[in-house]
Design a protein around this motif. Structure first.
Motif, PDB file in Angstrom:
ATOM      1  N   PHE A 238       2.753   1.546  -5.418  1.00  0.00           N
ATOM      2  CA  PHE A 238       1.736   2.468  -4.908  1.00  0.00           C
ATOM      3  C   PHE A 238       0.425   1.737  -4.674  1.00  0.00           C
ATOM      4  CE2 PHE A 238      -1.947   4.950  -6.520  1.00  0.00           C
ATOM      5  CZ  PHE A 238      -2.160   5.734  -5.389  1.00  0.00           C
ATOM      6  N   TYR A 239       0.014   0.940  -5.635  1.00  0.00           N
ATOM      7  CA  TYR A 239      -1.228   0.173  -5.519  1.00  0.00           C
ATOM      8  C   TYR A 239      -1.170  -0.757  -4.304  1.00  0.00           C
ATOM      9  CZ  TYR A 239      -5.273  -2.613  -6.972  1.00  0.00           C
ATOM     10  OH  TYR A 239      -6.497  -3.247  -7.028  1.00  0.00           O
ATOM     11  N   GLU A 240      -0.028  -1.397  -4.111  1.00  0.00           N
ATOM     12  CA  GLU A 240       0.131  -2.331  -2.994  1.00  0.00           C
ATOM     13  C   GLU A 240       0.178  -1.600  -1.653  1.00  0.00           C
ATOM     14  OE1 GLU A 240       3.616  -4.451  -4.231  1.00  0.00           O
ATOM     15  OE2 GLU A 240       2.437  -5.972  -5.323  1.00  0.00           O
ATOM     16  N   GLU A 241       0.721  -0.398  -1.634  1.00  0.00           N
ATOM     17  CA  GLU A 241       0.719   0.396  -0.403  1.00  0.00           C
ATOM     18  C   GLU A 241      -0.711   0.774  -0.011  1.00  0.00           C
ATOM     19  OE1 GLU A 241       3.425   3.662   0.327  1.00  0.00           O
ATOM     20  OE2 GLU A 241       4.776   2.903  -1.225  1.00  0.00           O
ATOM     21  N   ILE A 242      -1.525   1.111  -1.002  1.00  0.00           N
ATOM     22  CA  ILE A 242      -2.930   1.413  -0.733  1.00  0.00           C
ATOM     23  C   ILE A 242      -3.619   0.182  -0.140  1.00  0.00           C
ATOM     24  CG2 ILE A 242      -5.169   1.880  -1.816  1.00  0.00           C
ATOM     25  CD1 ILE A 242      -3.660   4.406  -1.690  1.00  0.00           C
ATOM     26  N   ALA A 243      -3.328  -0.990  -0.708  1.00  0.00           N
ATOM     27  CA  ALA A 243      -3.915  -2.242  -0.211  1.00  0.00           C
ATOM     28  C   ALA A 243      -3.482  -2.502   1.235  1.00  0.00           C
ATOM     29  CB  ALA A 243      -3.490  -3.408  -1.104  1.00  0.00           C
ATOM     30  N   PHE A 244      -2.216  -2.219   1.539  1.00  0.00           N
ATOM     31  CA  PHE A 244      -1.711  -2.413   2.897  1.00  0.00           C
ATOM     32  C   PHE A 244      -2.432  -1.490   3.878  1.00  0.00           C
ATOM     33  CE2 PHE A 244       1.132  -0.946   6.294  1.00  0.00           C
ATOM     34  CZ  PHE A 244       1.361  -2.148   6.953  1.00  0.00           C
ATOM     35  N   GLN A 245      -2.631  -0.231   3.488  1.00  0.00           N
ATOM     36  CA  GLN A 245      -3.319   0.713   4.361  1.00  0.00           C
ATOM     37  C   GLN A 245      -4.756   0.278   4.601  1.00  0.00           C
ATOM     38  OE1 GLN A 245      -2.041   3.183   6.074  1.00  0.00           O
ATOM     39  NE2 GLN A 245       0.007   3.007   5.177  1.00  0.00           N
ATOM     40  N   LYS A 246      -5.392  -0.266   3.573  1.00  0.00           N
ATOM     41  CA  LYS A 246      -6.756  -0.767   3.730  1.00  0.00           C
ATOM     42  C   LYS A 246      -6.786  -1.906   4.744  1.00  0.00           C
ATOM     43  CE  LYS A 246     -10.531  -3.097   1.310  1.00  0.00           C
ATOM     44  NZ  LYS A 246     -10.980  -3.750   0.058  1.00  0.00           N
ATOM     45  N   MET A 247      -5.852  -2.835   4.605  1.00  0.00           N
ATOM     46  CA  MET A 247      -5.788  -3.976   5.519  1.00  0.00           C
ATOM     47  C   MET A 247      -5.515  -3.508   6.952  1.00  0.00           C
ATOM     48  SD  MET A 247      -3.322  -7.333   5.197  1.00  0.00           S
ATOM     49  CE  MET A 247      -1.830  -6.337   5.388  1.00  0.00           C
ATOM     50  N   ARG A 248      -4.630  -2.553   7.110  1.00  0.00           N
ATOM     51  CA  ARG A 248      -4.305  -2.045   8.442  1.00  0.00           C
ATOM     52  C   ARG A 248      -5.501  -1.361   9.071  1.00  0.00           C
ATOM     53  NH1 ARG A 248       0.093   2.619   9.936  1.00  0.00           N
ATOM     54  NH2 ARG A 248      -1.684   3.916   9.360  1.00  0.00           N
ATOM     55  N   ASN A 249      -6.239  -0.567   8.299  1.00  0.00           N
ATOM     56  CA  ASN A 249      -7.420   0.124   8.816  1.00  0.00           C
ATOM     57  C   ASN A 249      -8.506  -0.857   9.226  1.00  0.00           C
ATOM     58  OD1 ASN A 249      -6.185   2.575   8.408  1.00  0.00           O
ATOM     59  ND2 ASN A 249      -7.287   3.064   6.530  1.00  0.00           N
ATOM     60  N   GLU A 250      -8.683  -1.904   8.425  1.00  0.00           N
ATOM     61  CA  GLU A 250      -9.701  -2.906   8.750  1.00  0.00           C
ATOM     62  C   GLU A 250      -9.323  -3.667  10.017  1.00  0.00           C
ATOM     63  OE1 GLU A 250      -9.814  -5.204   5.185  1.00  0.00           O
ATOM     64  OE2 GLU A 250     -11.287  -3.880   4.200  1.00  0.00           O
ATOM     65  N   LYS A 251      -8.032  -3.917  10.200  1.00  0.00           N
ATOM     66  CA  LYS A 251      -7.548  -4.607  11.397  1.00  0.00           C
ATOM     67  C   LYS A 251      -7.734  -3.760  12.638  1.00  0.00           C
ATOM     68  CE  LYS A 251      -3.469  -6.960  13.225  1.00  0.00           C
ATOM     69  NZ  LYS A 251      -2.038  -7.328  12.966  1.00  0.00           N
ATOM     70  N   ASN A 252      -7.472  -2.443  12.495  1.00  0.00           N
ATOM     71  CA  ASN A 252      -7.573  -1.538  13.645  1.00  0.00           C
ATOM     72  C   ASN A 252      -8.990  -1.057  13.879  1.00  0.00           C
ATOM     73  OD1 ASN A 252      -4.802  -1.718  13.908  1.00  0.00           O
ATOM     74  ND2 ASN A 252      -4.394   0.165  12.764  1.00  0.00           N
ATOM     75  N   GLY A 253      -9.818  -1.211  12.838  1.00  0.00           N
ATOM     76  CA  GLY A 253     -11.176  -0.671  12.948  1.00  0.00           C
ATOM     77  C   GLY A 253     -12.183  -1.601  13.511  1.00  0.00           C
TER      78      GLY A 253
END
Length: 253
Positions: A238-253
């Motif tokens: 779960f913690y790692e999934e949150i980290a992945f979503q953060k990375m994806r948002n920063e990449k797309n943002g």
């Protein structure tokens, strides 16, 4: 970004406060907030969708064939995607958090690590199928204790020391997410039973049953780093999934 969460009951994601429209957060919501803070994720609000609202959704035929926990997950994502949350723009960045317990079966065999890992992976895959089939424009994170919320709350002895002002917490389980037993046997290692015995012991008999209030106190004092170490099967993903979503948002943002 807006974070949207659903769950199963008051001792995990929370409930509406009686007679009001105010959401009273549960321990899973508190652990979610602490995880977001630990990863320095900025969000404008945390919105809760009651499971009764999720259950009203009728799925399209394209989502047929989903199994077990995949069905409520697909309904939750559909509820969000179809704009049913009042005041929430469809264009606003969103992160869905689907909370569910992983194990309802009984029996001591479910305390074996290999069995627990296999079960978790199977259920995680089952829910991920629903996430992919729904094809939502926003991310979804699965928050799923391998047994139940008590499996996570029994992780950090310092949390109990802080809540009960005691140093006698060395008897907490070394691998809390592997605890299991028969629900009707109060002496078993069934997580709720193990928690109730611990609360009874630490409170001197004042607290004999877990409640949202005491669980919230424990969650508030729980160290996320300890939780990752003590619950590598279910909390770490779960913690790692949150980290992945953060990375994806920063990449797309």
């Amino acid at each position: 970004m807006v974070v949207i969460m659903t769950g199963e009951g008051p001792t995990d994601y929370g409930r509406l406060d009686y007679g009001t429209k105010v959401w009273k957060e549960g321990p899973a919501a508190i652990l979610l907030r602490k995880t977001l803070a630990a990863q320095k994720i900025n969000y404008t609000s945390l919105i809760f969708v009651g499971k009764e609202k999720v259950h009203t959704i009728k799925l399209q035929r394209t989502l047929s064939g989903l199994k077990n926990r995949g069905i409520p997950c697909a309904k939750f994502l559909t509820y969000i995607a179809t704009g049913r949350i009042e005041g929430l723009s469809k264009s606003e960045d969103k992160l869905a958090v689907f909370y569910t317990d992983a194990d309802k079966a009984q029996g001591e065999k479910n305390s074996q690590e290999a069995v627990c890992r296999q079960l978790f992976n199977e259920l995680h895959k089952e829910i991920n199928v629903a996430v992919k089939k729904t094809n939502a424009s926003f991310g979804c994170v699965i928050m799923m204790p391998i047994k139940m919320i008590e499996s996570w709350l029994l992780s950090d002895e310092n949390a109990f020391k802080a809540v009960f002002s005691t140093e006698e917490c060395s008897f907490l389980p070394h691998k809390p997410e592997l605890l299991w037993g028969t629900k009707t046997d109060i002496k078993s290692s069934y997580p709720k039973n193990a928690m109730n015995r611990l609360l009874d012991r630490l409170s001197g008999g004042r607290i004999t049953d877990g409640s949202q209030e005491i669980y919230n106190e424990i969650a508030e004092k729980t160290d996320i780093t300890v939780l990752k170490e003590k619950c590598p099967i279910s909390f770490l993903p779960f913690y790692e999934e949150i980290a992945f979503q953060k990375m994806r948002n920063e990449k797309n943002g």
